[in-house]
Design a protein around this motif. Structure first.
Motif, PDB file in Angstrom:
ATOM      1  N   PRO A   1       0.813  -1.227   0.000  1.00  0.00           N
ATOM      2  CA  PRO A   1       0.000   0.000   0.000  1.00  0.00           C
ATOM      3  C   PRO A   1       0.837   1.263   0.000  1.00  0.00           C
ATOM      4  CG  PRO A   1      -0.104  -1.106   2.142  1.00  0.00           C
ATOM      5  CD  PRO A   1       0.557  -2.047   1.194  1.00  0.00           C
ATOM      6  N   LEU A   2       2.041   1.208   0.591  1.00  0.00           N
ATOM      7  CA  LEU A   2       2.916   2.375   0.575  1.00  0.00           C
ATOM      8  C   LEU A   2       3.291   2.745  -0.855  1.00  0.00           C
ATOM      9  CD1 LEU A   2       4.640   4.237   2.603  1.00  0.00           C
ATOM     10  CD2 LEU A   2       6.535   2.739   1.982  1.00  0.00           C
TER      11      LEU A   2
ATOM     12  N   GLU B   1      -1.591  -8.930  15.943  1.00  0.00           N
ATOM     13  CA  GLU B   1      -0.962  -9.299  14.676  1.00  0.00           C
ATOM     14  C   GLU B   1      -1.998  -9.557  13.585  1.00  0.00           C
ATOM     15  OE1 GLU B   1       2.270  -9.812  12.228  1.00  0.00           O
ATOM     16  OE2 GLU B   1       2.240  -9.157  14.314  1.00  0.00           O
ATOM     17  N   ASP B   2      -3.094 -10.232  13.927  1.00  0.00           N
ATOM     18  CA  ASP B   2      -4.117 -10.511  12.916  1.00  0.00           C
ATOM     19  C   ASP B   2      -4.826  -9.229  12.483  1.00  0.00           C
ATOM     20  OD1 ASP B   2      -5.187 -10.474  15.601  1.00  0.00           O
ATOM     21  OD2 ASP B   2      -7.085 -11.153  14.756  1.00  0.00           O
ATOM     22  N   GLN B   3      -5.044  -8.303  13.415  1.00  0.00           N
ATOM     23  CA  GLN B   3      -5.651  -7.025  13.054  1.00  0.00           C
ATOM     24  C   GLN B   3      -4.739  -6.222  12.144  1.00  0.00           C
ATOM     25  OE1 GLN B   3      -6.199  -5.527  17.048  1.00  0.00           O
ATOM     26  NE2 GLN B   3      -8.376  -6.098  17.075  1.00  0.00           N
TER      27      GLN B   3
ATOM     28  N   CYS C   1      -4.074  -4.230   6.497  1.00  0.00           N
ATOM     29  CA  CYS C   1      -3.290  -4.059   5.283  1.00  0.00           C
ATOM     30  C   CYS C   1      -3.979  -4.671   4.072  1.00  0.00           C
ATOM     31  CB  CYS C   1      -1.904  -4.675   5.470  1.00  0.00           C
ATOM     32  SG  CYS C   1      -0.883  -4.655   3.973  1.00  0.00           S
ATOM     33  N   TRP C   2      -4.284  -5.976   4.145  1.00  0.00           N
ATOM     34  CA  TRP C   2      -4.722  -6.703   2.961  1.00  0.00           C
ATOM     35  C   TRP C   2      -6.193  -6.509   2.629  1.00  0.00           C
ATOM     36  CZ3 TRP C   2      -0.882  -8.042   0.119  1.00  0.00           C
ATOM     37  CH2 TRP C   2       0.333  -8.390   0.699  1.00  0.00           C
ATOM     38  N   GLN C   3      -7.020  -6.278   3.631  1.00  0.00           N
ATOM     39  CA  GLN C   3      -8.455  -6.158   3.366  1.00  0.00           C
ATOM     40  C   GLN C   3      -8.941  -4.719   3.246  1.00  0.00           C
ATOM     41  OE1 GLN C   3     -10.751  -8.465   6.170  1.00  0.00           O
ATOM     42  NE2 GLN C   3      -9.639 -10.360   5.731  1.00  0.00           N
ATOM     43  N   ILE C   4      -8.145  -3.768   3.699  1.00  0.00           N
ATOM     44  CA  ILE C   4      -8.597  -2.374   3.664  1.00  0.00           C
ATOM     45  C   ILE C   4      -7.641  -1.501   2.849  1.00  0.00           C
ATOM     46  CG2 ILE C   4      -9.134  -0.326   5.054  1.00  0.00           C
ATOM     47  CD1 ILE C   4      -9.991  -2.180   7.294  1.00  0.00           C
TER      48      ILE C   4
ATOM     49  N   LEU D   1      -8.163  -0.124  -1.136  1.00  0.00           N
ATOM     50  CA  LEU D   1      -8.350   1.323  -1.257  1.00  0.00           C
ATOM     51  C   LEU D   1      -7.253   1.946  -2.122  1.00  0.00           C
ATOM     52  CD1 LEU D   1      -9.421   2.429   2.346  1.00  0.00           C
ATOM     53  CD2 LEU D   1     -10.827   2.355   0.280  1.00  0.00           C
ATOM     54  N   ALA D   2      -6.018   1.466  -1.981  1.00  0.00           N
ATOM     55  CA  ALA D   2      -4.921   2.000  -2.792  1.00  0.00           C
ATOM     56  C   ALA D   2      -5.139   1.698  -4.275  1.00  0.00           C
ATOM     57  CB  ALA D   2      -3.590   1.417  -2.321  1.00  0.00           C
ATOM     58  N   LEU D   3      -5.621   0.504  -4.586  1.00  0.00           N
ATOM     59  CA  LEU D   3      -5.915   0.161  -5.977  1.00  0.00           C
ATOM     60  C   LEU D   3      -7.058   1.013  -6.514  1.00  0.00           C
ATOM     61  CD1 LEU D   3      -5.588  -3.739  -5.776  1.00  0.00           C
ATOM     62  CD2 LEU D   3      -4.004  -2.141  -6.861  1.00  0.00           C
TER      63      LEU D   3
END
Length: 320
Positions: free
Chosen positions: A154-155, A290-292, A297-300, A304-306
């Motif tokens: 995402p960065l 860790e799961d949060q 990252c992967w679900q939000i 959004l970055a894409l």
């Protein structure tokens, strides 16, 4: 000869900034956290409001015994803190402070260089984790590697949105083409970049690789003395670097009233404002699990970055 003198002056300026700005951010963190938590904070070192506290801390670290664990991989263990510091100094070389030649090294691909060099940080984490021969350090290093590799996506995607809007990978050109209305349609990219950058430098609430309540002090557990101080300096330097990059990419860098003369001041003020927000997040939000952290990252952030990239393409096509 004049070229070499100019180069030395530019590099010297970066070194001075590297040694002073992180200390200012560190002192600000002491005071900001103290006021937010209704306490006084450091008050004695240096006299006026404890302004020399970080200097006193540095002297203390120099005097402490430098301990290397018996089972550690000595050369790698000793080299890791310096590897952690190096990327931030290199990134400062390409960040423009003002219009014209107020940059140590102008690169046509300055954005790519900055993002690529920031990725070196994961090497320092893994070096210290493995070389320490400590299970808590190893767990912290594995967490750090997973976190850094996840949030790099995402960065890079959010930074690519700005580069696409400006039509250049040069940080100077991006600032020159910046328009105030970018604060609206590039706002999602700015939020994504800011969150991912905080995770990249492992600042709260993304400090799972350290997690003192679980892992003692993570990959830094076995470090003492000056080498531990290098890691602390790298953390504050990381705040300066990501704040400066956020200011350059999304807040217009040196743009402001009388930018030709005071552009450097606007750039520093914007950088300091973003650094203040980084400090505020440490006080305001608890550490993520860790799961949060991975779910964010992967679900939000990545979707959004894409989506922001698609929006940027649409706006560019509409304007052309």
């Amino acid at each position: 000869m004049a070229t070499w003198v100019e180069l030395l002056l530019r590099v010297g300026g970066v070194v001075v900034a590297f040694l002073t700005l992180p200390l200012l951010v560190g002192q600000t963190e002491h005071k900001v956290m103290a006021h937010m938590q209704a306490r006084m904070g450091p008050m004695y070192a240096g006299g006026f409001h404890g302004w020399a506290q970080l200097v006193a801390d540095g002297i203390k670290f120099v005097q402490k015994e430098d301990v290397t664990p018996r089972a550690a991989d000595g050369p790698v263990f000793r080299l890791a803190p310096m590897v952690a510091l190096l990327p931030y100094m290199l990134v400062l070389l390409v960040i423009p402070l003002g219009p014209g030649d107020l940059v140590a090294q102008s690169l046509d691909v300055g954005l790519v260089f900055a993002l690529a060099v920031l990725g070196i940080g994961v090497i320092a984490v893994l070096m210290s984790a493995w070389a320490s021969a400590n299970k808590y350090s190893l767990l912290g290093g594995l967490r750090g590697a997973a976190q850094l590799m996840a949030y790099e996506l995402p960065l890079v995607l959010s930074a690519a949105s700005v580069a696409m809007a400006a039509g250049s990978l040069s940080l100077q050109v991006i600032v020159e083409k910046w328009q105030p209305w970018w604060l609206i349609w590039q706002a999602p990219a700015m939020v994504i970049f800011f969150i991912a950058a905080i995770a990249e430098i492992r600042r709260p609430p993304f400090d799972m690789p350290i997690a003192d309540s679980e892992l003692v002090f993570g990959f830094m557990t076995e470090y003492t003395g000056l080498r531990f101080a290098f890691y602390l300096l790298a953390e504050f330097a990381g705040i300066v670097v990501i704040s400066a990059l956020t200011a350059v990419l999304f807040l217009g860098g040196w743009h402001g009233p009388n930018a030709d003369a005071l552009g450097w001041l606007w750039m520093l003020l914007k950088t300091y404002a973003v650094a203040f927000l980084v400090i505020w997040l440490r006080v305001a939000y608890p550490r993520l699990r860790e799961d949060q952290l991975q779910r964010l990252c992967w679900q939000i952030l990545v979707p959004l970055a894409l989506a922001q990239l698609v929006l940027t393409v649409g706006v560019r096509l509409a304007l052309n």
